[in-house]
Design a protein around this motif. Sequence first.
Motif, PDB file in Angstrom:
ATOM      1  N   LEU A 171      -6.854  -5.482  -1.452  1.00 31.35           N
ATOM      2  CA  LEU A 171      -6.755  -4.180  -2.120  1.00 31.35           C
ATOM      3  C   LEU A 171      -7.336  -3.039  -1.300  1.00 31.35           C
ATOM      4  O   LEU A 171      -7.258  -1.877  -1.719  1.00 31.35           O
ATOM      5  CB  LEU A 171      -7.443  -4.236  -3.485  1.00 31.35           C
ATOM      6  CG  LEU A 171      -6.792  -5.173  -4.506  1.00 31.35           C
ATOM      7  CD1 LEU A 171      -7.576  -5.173  -5.812  1.00 31.35           C
ATOM      8  CD2 LEU A 171      -5.340  -4.775  -4.765  1.00 31.35           C
ATOM      9  N   GLU A 172      -7.894  -3.344  -0.133  1.00 28.20           N
ATOM     10  CA  GLU A 172      -8.407  -2.277   0.726  1.00 28.20           C
ATOM     11  C   GLU A 172      -7.270  -1.317   1.091  1.00 28.20           C
ATOM     12  O   GLU A 172      -6.181  -1.735   1.452  1.00 28.20           O
ATOM     13  CB  GLU A 172      -9.010  -2.875   1.995  1.00 28.20           C
ATOM     14  CG  GLU A 172     -10.321  -3.596   1.766  1.00 28.20           C
ATOM     15  CD  GLU A 172     -10.864  -4.221   3.044  1.00 28.20           C
ATOM     16  OE1 GLU A 172     -12.025  -3.983   3.360  1.00 28.20           O
ATOM     17  OE2 GLU A 172     -10.094  -4.957   3.713  1.00 28.20           O
ATOM     18  N   GLY A 173      -7.550  -0.046   0.955  1.00 31.87           N
ATOM     19  CA  GLY A 173      -6.561   0.961   1.325  1.00 31.87           C
ATOM     20  C   GLY A 173      -5.544   1.277   0.251  1.00 31.87           C
ATOM     21  O   GLY A 173      -4.694   2.154   0.447  1.00 31.87           O
ATOM     22  N   THR A 174      -5.591   0.594  -0.893  1.00 30.08           N
ATOM     23  CA  THR A 174      -4.614   0.845  -1.948  1.00 30.08           C
ATOM     24  C   THR A 174      -5.098   1.854  -2.977  1.00 30.08           C
ATOM     25  O   THR A 174      -4.289   2.380  -3.742  1.00 30.08           O
ATOM     26  CB  THR A 174      -4.276  -0.451  -2.705  1.00 30.08           C
ATOM     27  OG1 THR A 174      -5.441  -0.890  -3.435  1.00 30.08           O
ATOM     28  CG2 THR A 174      -3.821  -1.542  -1.766  1.00 30.08           C
ATOM     29  N   SER A 175      -6.390   2.096  -3.049  1.00 35.86           N
ATOM     30  CA  SER A 175      -7.067   2.929  -4.050  1.00 35.86           C
ATOM     31  C   SER A 175      -7.129   2.270  -5.426  1.00 35.86           C
ATOM     32  O   SER A 175      -7.682   2.838  -6.366  1.00 35.86           O
ATOM     33  CB  SER A 175      -6.427   4.328  -4.187  1.00 35.86           C
ATOM     34  OG  SER A 175      -5.253   4.305  -4.973  1.00 35.86           O
ATOM     35  N   LEU A 176      -6.577   1.069  -5.575  1.00 38.88           N
ATOM     36  CA  LEU A 176      -6.602   0.387  -6.873  1.00 38.88           C
ATOM     37  C   LEU A 176      -7.968  -0.232  -7.134  1.00 38.88           C
ATOM     38  O   LEU A 176      -8.509  -0.926  -6.271  1.00 38.88           O
ATOM     39  CB  LEU A 176      -5.540  -0.710  -6.952  1.00 38.88           C
ATOM     40  CG  LEU A 176      -4.156  -0.288  -7.444  1.00 38.88           C
ATOM     41  CD1 LEU A 176      -3.469   0.573  -6.411  1.00 38.88           C
ATOM     42  CD2 LEU A 176      -3.323  -1.511  -7.769  1.00 38.88           C
ATOM     43  N   PRO A 177      -8.534  -0.018  -8.326  1.00 41.40           N
ATOM     44  CA  PRO A 177      -9.775  -0.694  -8.667  1.00 41.40           C
ATOM     45  C   PRO A 177      -9.527  -2.179  -8.933  1.00 41.40           C
ATOM     46  O   PRO A 177      -8.470  -2.565  -9.431  1.00 41.40           O
ATOM     47  CB  PRO A 177     -10.221   0.009  -9.967  1.00 41.40           C
ATOM     48  CG  PRO A 177      -9.336   1.210 -10.108  1.00 41.40           C
ATOM     49  CD  PRO A 177      -8.072   0.896  -9.371  1.00 41.40           C
ATOM     50  N   LEU A 178     -10.531  -2.987  -8.636  1.00 40.01           N
ATOM     51  CA  LEU A 178     -10.549  -4.380  -9.060  1.00 40.01           C
ATOM     52  C   LEU A 178     -11.611  -4.498 -10.155  1.00 40.01           C
ATOM     53  O   LEU A 178     -12.801  -4.337  -9.895  1.00 40.01           O
ATOM     54  CB  LEU A 178     -10.877  -5.328  -7.910  1.00 40.01           C
ATOM     55  CG  LEU A 178     -11.058  -6.804  -8.309  1.00 40.01           C
ATOM     56  CD1 LEU A 178      -9.822  -7.344  -9.025  1.00 40.01           C
ATOM     57  CD2 LEU A 178     -11.412  -7.662  -7.106  1.00 40.01           C
TER      58      LEU A 178
END
Length: 449
Positions: A171-178
Amino acid sequence: MTELVIKGRVVTASGLIENGWVAVADGMIAAVGTGKAPAAPETQDFGAAWLLPGAVDGQTHAGSQIGFPGMAPTTKAAVIGGVTTIVDMPYDHPIPVTTASVLQEKVRAIHQHAVCDVALYGTVPPTPDLSDIRGLVDLGVCAFKISSFEAHPDRFPRIDNAATLTLLHALEGTSLPLGLHNEDQEIVAHATKTLKEAGKTSAEYHSQSRPPVAELAATGTFLELAASTGAHAHIVHISVPEGFEMVRAYRDRGLQATAEMCVHYLLFDADIDMPRLKGLLKVNPPVRPRQMEALWCVLEEGLCSFVSSDHSAWPLERKTNDSIFDVAAGMPGLEVMLPAFFTAAAKRKSDVEAALLTASYLADRPARFFGLSKKGRIAPGFDADIAVLAPENYVYDANANPDGPGWSAYQGMIFSVRPSATFVRGRKVFGGAAVTETPGYGRYIPRRG
């Protein structure tokens, strides 16, 4: 051309507009003002009622019991409560949202069953597949969620540290929270076993069976894993102020670290309410004793990102077992989140300050957090999603909704505002007494930044 004008006390991100109006065209807000309103074929004047941006509930469980058709009763409950967008969790029955094909099936269900708009979380199995992660990202999931505690081996599995790290890197670089359901498996299992062996199975032992240390240990491990990556780590519910302080400490280190507050932690005290409500108040992590004031301070200091309901409308028979360990965790909250939060805030602040706080934490903040760029504000260019709150006391009755589960921990509570109308993209979907829109009006809203 303006098609509809809605009048009332308009709550915007910059302040309150008395004697205000909102002009609607093509489902969008065309203008906001006071005084003379634009000419329109239809005007709805709500007098002294508050016009708030429709709430964005960042944590709901529509499909965890009856599958995707659960979108129908869940979104009906939403609009009854002034919620115009739900962000639904991926732990559906019987299959969680781990692949693009499952997500597409859920989107079709939204367009068939929903009466409000819906954004979606994705998740991963215990062994994540990078191509499946990319597929979910490409189709617009607004976040991912995993759990450090296994509620079900397939539908709600535990994701170990190695798999968590794999997902964080993906998810790095996607701006999506985990997002993380933050409870330590071994601590909870040991505490539960000890209480059961001692015969301590009544409702007041729920918090002890999932002690704060289980929550804090899981939170700390997750944040440390995220600190080794460039991903955004989010805790989906924290029940004690120490957890929010922990998140702040990692944020001060430069990590993208956030946490949300569930509304029930701000309204209930386990010492007072658990003996009275028993299994009806069972949620995980638990409602804690003597934490309400401290959690309100957390919110007022800005240490939580937004407030959500964690709505899960189990049938009553799943909530009434003599042993608290045999009761399903979760409770309905969509109908009450907005009026309950406003009412509690108004006991601490002026009505105007309560309205602004409600609009921020229940609409603007979650909309921005999940990348829903047209949601969460009453401003030109945004969707005409509006919750109308009449300034009058009313007693909440869960039985008033024929599509609801017929019970609520909030049953009989008196709120100082009553949802009297809800507009989704300029269309009135709730008129104060009944849902007025047919299933299928709701739309899937992908993340847009």
